[in-house]
Every structure is written in C-alpha cells, then in structure tokens.
Design a protein around this motif. Structure first.
Motif, short mmCIF file in Angstrom:
data_model
loop_
_atom_site.label_atom_id
_atom_site.label_comp_id
_atom_site.label_asym_id
_atom_site.label_seq_id
_atom_site.Cartn_x
_atom_site.Cartn_y
_atom_site.Cartn_z
N LEU A 123 11.61 9.03 -7.37
CA LEU A 123 12.54 7.97 -7.74
C LEU A 123 13.77 7.91 -6.84
CD1 LEU A 123 12.37 8.13 -11.63
CD2 LEU A 123 11.29 6.51 -10.09
N HIS A 124 14.24 9.08 -6.36
CA HIS A 124 15.51 9.07 -5.62
C HIS A 124 15.35 9.17 -4.11
CE1 HIS A 124 18.37 9.41 -9.03
NE2 HIS A 124 17.25 9.70 -9.63
N ARG A 125 14.19 9.59 -3.65
CA ARG A 125 14.00 9.68 -2.20
C ARG A 125 13.01 8.63 -1.72
NH1 ARG A 125 17.73 12.25 -3.26
NH2 ARG A 125 18.05 14.49 -3.04
N VAL A 126 11.84 8.61 -2.35
CA VAL A 126 10.77 7.75 -1.85
C VAL A 126 11.04 6.28 -2.18
CG1 VAL A 126 8.31 7.27 -1.91
CG2 VAL A 126 9.11 9.63 -2.07
N LEU A 127 11.39 6.02 -3.43
CA LEU A 127 11.57 4.62 -3.84
C LEU A 127 12.64 3.88 -3.02
CD1 LEU A 127 10.54 2.47 -5.76
CD2 LEU A 127 12.21 3.21 -7.44
N PRO A 128 13.85 4.49 -2.89
CA PRO A 128 14.87 3.77 -2.10
C PRO A 128 14.40 3.47 -0.67
CG PRO A 128 15.86 5.63 -3.23
CD PRO A 128 14.38 5.75 -3.42
N ASN A 129 13.58 4.37 -0.12
CA ASN A 129 13.11 4.17 1.24
C ASN A 129 11.98 3.15 1.33
OD1 ASN A 129 14.52 5.83 3.27
ND2 ASN A 129 14.11 7.40 1.74
N SER A 130 11.45 2.74 0.17
CA SER A 130 10.40 1.72 0.20
C SER A 130 10.96 0.34 -0.05
CB SER A 130 9.35 2.02 -0.88
OG SER A 130 9.03 3.38 -0.89
N LEU A 131 12.26 0.28 -0.39
CA LEU A 131 12.82 -0.99 -0.84
C LEU A 131 12.77 -2.08 0.22
CD1 LEU A 131 15.87 -0.25 -3.13
CD2 LEU A 131 13.69 -1.33 -3.70
N THR A 132 13.07 -1.72 1.46
CA THR A 132 13.17 -2.74 2.51
C THR A 132 11.90 -3.57 2.63
OG1 THR A 132 14.26 -0.94 3.60
CG2 THR A 132 14.28 -3.04 4.71
N PRO A 133 10.74 -2.92 2.91
CA PRO A 133 9.54 -3.75 3.03
C PRO A 133 9.19 -4.46 1.72
CG PRO A 133 8.96 -1.43 3.04
CD PRO A 133 10.44 -1.50 3.13
N LEU A 134 9.55 -3.82 0.61
CA LEU A 134 9.22 -4.40 -0.69
C LEU A 134 9.99 -5.71 -0.92
CD1 LEU A 134 7.35 -3.51 -2.92
CD2 LEU A 134 9.27 -2.44 -4.08
N VAL A 135 11.27 -5.70 -0.56
CA VAL A 135 12.09 -6.89 -0.76
C VAL A 135 11.56 -8.05 0.08
CG1 VAL A 135 14.35 -7.90 -0.28
CG2 VAL A 135 14.19 -5.75 -1.51
N VAL A 136 11.21 -7.75 1.34
CA VAL A 136 10.67 -8.79 2.21
C VAL A 136 9.37 -9.34 1.62
CG1 VAL A 136 9.66 -9.23 4.47
CG2 VAL A 136 11.69 -7.81 4.28
N GLN A 137 8.50 -8.42 1.25
CA GLN A 137 7.20 -8.83 0.71
C GLN A 137 7.36 -9.65 -0.58
OE1 GLN A 137 3.93 -9.68 1.28
NE2 GLN A 137 4.16 -7.86 2.53
N ALA A 138 8.32 -9.24 -1.43
CA ALA A 138 8.51 -9.93 -2.70
C ALA A 138 9.04 -11.35 -2.48
CB ALA A 138 9.45 -9.14 -3.60
N THR A 139 9.95 -11.49 -1.51
CA THR A 139 10.49 -12.82 -1.25
C THR A 139 9.39 -13.76 -0.77
OG1 THR A 139 12.43 -11.66 -0.46
CG2 THR A 139 12.41 -14.02 -0.17
N LEU A 140 8.59 -13.27 0.18
CA LEU A 140 7.47 -14.09 0.65
C LEU A 140 6.47 -14.28 -0.48
CD1 LEU A 140 6.97 -12.49 4.16
CD2 LEU A 140 7.86 -14.76 3.67
N GLY A 141 6.38 -13.25 -1.35
CA GLY A 141 5.45 -13.32 -2.48
C GLY A 141 5.79 -14.42 -3.46
N ILE A 142 7.11 -14.69 -3.63
CA ILE A 142 7.49 -15.78 -4.53
C ILE A 142 6.92 -17.09 -4.01
CG2 ILE A 142 9.42 -17.09 -5.50
CD1 ILE A 142 11.02 -14.60 -5.65
N ALA A 143 7.00 -17.27 -2.69
CA ALA A 143 6.45 -18.49 -2.09
C ALA A 143 4.97 -18.64 -2.44
CB ALA A 143 6.65 -18.47 -0.58
N THR A 144 4.21 -17.56 -2.22
CA THR A 144 2.78 -17.60 -2.53
C THR A 144 2.55 -17.84 -4.02
OG1 THR A 144 2.71 -15.81 -0.96
CG2 THR A 144 0.64 -16.45 -1.95
N ALA A 145 3.35 -17.17 -4.86
CA ALA A 145 3.17 -17.30 -6.31
C ALA A 145 3.41 -18.74 -6.75
CB ALA A 145 4.12 -16.35 -7.05
N VAL A 146 4.44 -19.37 -6.19
CA VAL A 146 4.73 -20.76 -6.56
C VAL A 146 3.56 -21.66 -6.15
CG1 VAL A 146 6.22 -22.73 -6.08
CG2 VAL A 146 7.22 -20.50 -6.47
N LEU A 147 3.02 -21.42 -4.94
CA LEU A 147 1.88 -22.20 -4.48
C LEU A 147 0.68 -22.03 -5.41
CD1 LEU A 147 1.48 -21.85 -0.61
CD2 LEU A 147 1.84 -23.91 -1.92
N GLU A 148 0.42 -20.76 -5.79
CA GLU A 148 -0.75 -20.52 -6.63
C GLU A 148 -0.57 -21.07 -8.04
OE1 GLU A 148 -1.54 -16.38 -6.08
OE2 GLU A 148 -2.50 -16.85 -4.16
#
Lengths: 340, 353
Positions: free
Chosen positions: A248-273
């Motif tokens: 929770l305190h080491r791995v998760l914070p270090n995964s946030l960057t790609p996750l945020v990018v992916q989630a933002t693009l994911g909203i676009a896909t979700a809206v389309l679907e």
C-alpha cells in the motif's frame, strides 16, 4: 551484518528515500498539471471538459425546459420540429451587413422569427426540447463514464497488486483469466453481460466496467513487478515491514502515474462503449436523456430530421475527445523520459 | 525463430481453452428460456421437453460442457434454434461479409494512415503535422455509429443526385444475385468454395462481372470508411511518433551526414524501423474492428458476424452465440499470434528476449 549491528541513523536513512519520493511526487503532480495547461491540445481537452461539467452542474438553470417535459400540446409544435434559433440584431443600430445576415439566416432556415418559441436544437420525436435534454444528458454521460472507470480501476488495481505481489500460481491464474477476457472484443463481452443482467443504464455501466478491468490489472501488475525488485523495497523487507504496508505504501504510490494516464484514456473508451450499448438498445430507458439512447431512438429519422442524430452524436464525440486529449497530455507530462 | 513460434503457439492453448469455457458460460448466463425464445407461442411443457431433449438442454451442465467441447473438436457447432440451420452454415454465409468489411477497413486505415503519419512526422510542427494530429484526435473520438450515420446523410442524401452519391445500405442492390463462381466454373460446392463465393468482391472478379464488382464496391465504401476511421487515426498517430523516435537516432544522422536527400533518408532508412510498432497496432486494431462491425453492420443493414451475434444474444440462440463468439475469439487469438510472429521476424530482439 546482522540486524542489531545497523545503527539507528541508517535505519532512518533507509526510510528516507520514501519520504523524499513523496515530496517529489507532490511536485511531480503539480508539474504535470502545469505542463498540461501549457500544452495546447491538453488545454483544449481541459476546456471542453470544464464546459461539459459546467453544463451538467447548472443544467436545471440553463435548460429552458425539463428533461422529460413534452411540449407539443402546450406550444402547438409538431414533434421533430427543426431547430429554431432567435437571431435578432434590431438592437444594434444601422449595420446593414448584420441585417442582411439576419435575412440570410431566416431565408435558409437557420433562424426563426422571435414570435415563435426558441428551440436551439429542435424537438425530438416525443416533442421534447433537445437542447434541454442534451444538457441533462451531460450529467449522465460524465457520471456514467467516471463511475465505470472508478470501479474498474479499484478492482483492476486490487487484482494487479495481488497477482504481482503474491506471484506464483495465483499470478498465473489471474493473468491467464485476464488474457481470456481480453481475447473477446470488449463491446461483445459488454453486450453479453448486459443481456445477462437485463438492459438498463446501471447494468451497462457494470458491463463496461467489467470488460476494462484486465487493462488496469495488467498496468498495475507490471509496475508491481518492477517496483518489487527495487532496493527500497528490499530495505523494507529487511526491516520487517509488513507485506500489506509494502504494497500500500511503496508499490501502490509508484503505480499511480501509469494508472492515472490509463484511467483518463479509459474514460474516453468507457463513454464510447456506453454510447454503443445505448445505441443497440441495451443502456438507459427511452425517457432518460442519455445521448447514445437519444441518437438511437431517432436513427431512422436521419434523412428527415438529421438534427436529432447530429447533436447527441457531436456531444458524445466532444466528451470522448476531451478525455483523449487530457489523457494524451498527461502521458506526455508524466513521462519521465521526456524531461522538462 | 522456430522456437519462438512454438513457444508462442503453446502459450495460446490455455487461452483458447479458456475461451471455449467462457463462450459456453456466456451462452448459459443469458437469462430466459431458449425453448420459450425459439418456439414462442407454441411453447408448452411437452414441446419444451422435446426441445430440451433434442438440444441436450436437460443434461447436467457439466455434461453439456463436455458435449460442447467434444463437438467443437469434431467441427460441429450445433444448430441455430431460431433459424433451424447449422451454425457452421451460418458462419460460411456470414463470416465472409464481416471479413470483407474488416479487410477493406484495415486496408483504408493502412493506406491512408501510414502516409499521413509519415508526412506529419517528417514535417514536424508544420501545418500538415498539426492538421494530422487534430484529425487523428477527432478520429479516435468519433463513435463508429455517429460517423456511419453522418456519412449516410452526406453521401446517400445530400450528394445522392451527384456523381459522388453512394448507397446507404451495405448490401448489393436489390435483385442482384451473383452466381457463385464455383457454379460458373462447374465445380462441386463445398464449404471452402461457398465461403469464398460469399466474399462479394472476390466472387465478382472470379465470375468476371464488372458491373457486380462496381456495385459491391459502391456498397462497401461507406461502411468500410466508417469502420476504418478509428484504426486509421491510431495508425497515423503511431507512425508519426515512431518516425520521430527513429529520426533522432544516430544512424539517421549518419545518413544525413552522407548528404543523402531527406526523402531517401526517410523512405529508405527511417521508415522501415519506424513501422515496427505500427504492426502491433494493426493487430490490435482488428479487435476494435470486430467490435465496431456490430455497430457498422447494424447501421448499414449487413448480415455479418456482428449483427448475427447481436441478434443471437438478444434472442437466446445458445449455439449461435457460442459458435460465433468462439469464431471471433479464435480469430482474435490467431491474429495476435500472427502479429507477434511478424513482429519477431522484423525485430530480432524480441525473438531472443
């Protein structure tokens, strides 16, 4: 060197990288946001999103009519009436060009005399004001996309963290299951899930959410695998920090960057679907001012009343475009390889 | 290379098996009684008992799964309970429709997308570049069905009387029934020939009927363009960014230092390497194409895989859902396999790693 021999200062030093990283992280996000506003395309995306959010929040104030208000009887209009926009330049004194423009617009059906009630985007098949419905639709569209992605991110992250950190057979089973999911076209799987649970907006959101879980699980897992091998995690282990805390305190914070990018693009896909599901009649009920549904209901009137297809279609596109632009901008802003 | 292919083949076996199970589960979890859906008002307890007996729906679920897996391996995909036809027949009839549509779409996407990307990448920050980026962003954001409807409106209504007018439907002009080429050639029909004959463009060429070929092409353009837009935008973007990466490399600088013309540097030296990631994107796009085919076929009134699957899911036609989903998923896995192999062939680093 055994544990007892490590001086206290060194133990503190081993903790230090994490706090330092947190400092940098705060800076990272602030920098990213600054970059985002500076980048022209991302700024356009932010602007579109801001407008959509404002429209959604203030829909009841801006909308001249209600979401489900039927107007035919009260105003003597026919259903699917074309847009009626008041263009009135009488208050500007003596500019002949504007007068000509007004006449031109009148003559070509782009505007209508102020004696008739104004409907910026015309009326739909049930005699409801399309402009008002478009505004209320912004609420549904924004919320639905965000909810679908949030759920997928939470579940996907949990799966990815677990698979990556536990490893071994568990990892294998989870990731192969994700592969199977990804082997089906997302829309197809979503259609099957909605049919299984019954049509409706909520079930459509669930379905879109489920089909995108593997994407987030993969992103997080790959981050876990690389972070797990870092020295500061090894130091944590040596100090006896619990697995849960490391995750929770080491791995998760270090995964946030790609996750945020992916989630933002994911909203676009979700809206389309979501729009696609609504289009084939599986999301939202006909009364709901959902853009995809609005478009689907009037699709057969394309040749006679194109405005009923055009406006919802453009709104869906703008919504998707905003998240695509922001997502792309975020990726560039957060990419450590492109240093500032 | 061979070892890579074998390893890659073996790793797709569990996925294929998983797909088999998932298609079975998908068909079963759709609520509603298949008997009720198929027989409708004729459904009564005795008729349904017979129906369930005939299709094996009264067996325990694991026995059904076993029968299903066994049948699939012998090439039997069951029978449509609504159309009363074998699923394999439906596949030979309808898969070609989607295949032709997807192939045309992918062709458009590559033929337009790659040059656009190269043009944009080689003139960074020029007007062409900016226009391409803006176009690509709009392209990936426009829903297939919105674009399809807009195209229909523009080409089938506004431009209908001009030479640019195109038909709104994806089917051949009513009344045009092309002779299957195997009959024209006097061959005995079999599944493969039938499958090929159902690819309208191919059949028209094989029976040498120019008018039918043109008709088929005219009806194909709008749906193919609608379906192609998203992959086209993705490919253009990918080509551009990948070309920009390669143009920064040392060997390109060397080529320029030798005094080669910029065109030669880009076409001969940079382009080849920059097309590597584009191959992956093309493979991935095919999945999007199949999803998009459901919508495109609905709009353009085509009876392909997408439309059939949608009807089967909503009509509880178990075996059609199973068979068609299986076909799509297997195609998807195979395409990924081919993409990986092509990639490995182009990029030696992947083979080793």
């Amino acid at each position: 060197m055994t544990f007892e021999e490590i001086p206290l200062s060194e133990i503190q030093a081993a903790e230090a990288p994490a706090t330092e990283r947190e400092h940098r992280e705060r800076g990272l996000w602030r920098d990213a946001f600054r970059d985002l506003r500076r980048k022209r395309s991302a700024a356009v995306g932010l602007a579109i999103l801001a407008v959509l959010v404002l429209l959604a929040v203030f829909a009841p104030i801006i909308a001249p009519y209600g979401e489900r208000e039927v107007l035919i009887e009260s105003e003597g209009l026919r259903p699917r009436a074309e847009p009626c926009i008041h263009v009135n330049v009488d208050w500007i004194p003596n500019v002949p060009v504007l007068e000509q423009l007004e006449n031109f617009l009148h003559a070509n059906g782009f505007s209508c005399p102020s004696s008739e009630p104004q409907h910026l985007m015309g009326l739909d098949g049930n005699g409801r004001d399309v402009f008002s419905r478009i505004l209320y639709g912004a609420r549904i569209s924004l919320l639905a996309g965000a909810v679908a992605v949030s759920f997928a991110v939470v579940v996907g992250t949990a799966l990815g963290l677990a698979a990556g950190y536990v490893g071994g057979r568990f990892d294998n089973v989870v990731m192969r299951a994700m592969d199977v999911f990804l082997a089906f076209p997302a829309l197809l799987l979503a259609i099957a899930i909605v049919t299984a649970r019954g049509p409706g907006l909520f079930n459509a959101i669930i379905a879109v959410s489920i089909v995108t879980i593997p994407v987030y699980a993969r992103v997080v897992r790959s981050r876990v695998l690389s972070v797990r091998e870092q020295d500061f995690v090894a130091a944590d282990r040596a100090l006896g920090v619990s697995n849960a805390r490391i995750v929770l305190h080491r791995v998760l914070p270090n995964s946030l960057t790609p996750l945020v990018v992916q989630a933002t693009l994911g909203i676009a896909t979700a809206v389309l679907e979501l729009a696609a599901l609504s289009f084939v009649g599986l999301g939202g009920d006909p009364d709901q001012a959902e853009w995809g549904r609005m478009l689907a209901l009037e699709r057969n009137q394309l040749f006679t009343s194109p405005h009923l297809v055009f406006y919802p279609g453009v709104m869906i596109m703008l919504n998707v475009l905003a998240f695509n632009l922001i997502g792309d901008g975020l990726r560039d802003a957060l990419d450590p390889r492109l240093n500032r | 290379m061979l070892r890579f292919i074998v390893r890659r083949l073996l790793s797709s076996i569990p996925v294929l098996f998983g797909i088999l199970v998932v298609t079975f589960v998908i068909a079963r979890v759709i609520p509603g009684d298949p008997c009720q859906a198929a027989l409708q008002e004729r459904a009564n307890p005795t008729a349904c008992a017979q129906f369930n007996e005939r299709y094996g729906f009264d067996d325990p679920i694991l026995v059904q799964l076993g029968t299903y897996v066994g049948d699939v391996f012998t090439g039997d995909l069951g029978e449509s309970v609504r159309l009363r036809r074998p699923v394999t027949d439906l596949l030979t009839e309808r898969l070609p429709v989607t295949l032709q549509l997807s192939a045309a779409a992918l062709l458009i996407a590559v033929v337009v997308g790659v040059p656009l990307g190269v043009l944009a990448g080689s003139r960074r920050n020029s007007k062409t570049d900016v226009a391409t980026i803006v176009g690509a962003n709009v392209g990936v954001s426009i829903p297939v069905f919105v674009l399809g409807l807009i195209l229909q409106y523009v080409f089938a209504r506004e431009l209908n009387d001009t030479p640019l007018g195109l038909p709104a439907s994806g089917q051949l002009t009513a009344g045009t029934i092309p002779e299957p080429f195997y009959e024209a050639w006097g061959l005995r029909e079999n599944t493969v020939l039938e499958f090929l004959a159902n690819i309208d463009l191919l059949n028209a060429v094989l029976i040498w009927r120019w008018d039918i070929f043109v008709d088929a092409l005219q009806h194909l353009i709008l749906p193919a363009v609608a379906l192609a837009t998203i992959p086209m935008a993705v490919i253009a973007r990918m080509t551009r960014s990948s070309l920009l990466d390669v143009l920064g490399l040392d060997y390109v600088r060397t080529a320029r230092a030798k005094g080669l013309r910029e065109r030669v540097v880009i076409v001969r030296h940079a382009l080849r390497n920059s097309l590597l990631p584009v191959v992956t994107v093309m493979g991935l796009s095919l999945g999007t194409l199949i999803g998009g085919a459901i919508l495109t076929e609905t709009i353009f009134n085509l009876t392909g895989v997408g439309k059939t699957l949608f009807d089967a899911i909503t009509g509880r036609d178990y075996f059609v859902v199973q068979g068609f989903t299986l076909a799509v998923a297997v195609a998807f896995v195979l395409i990924n396999l081919v993409t990986d192999i092509v990639y490995a062939y182009l990029d030696p680093e992947v083979r080793v790693g």
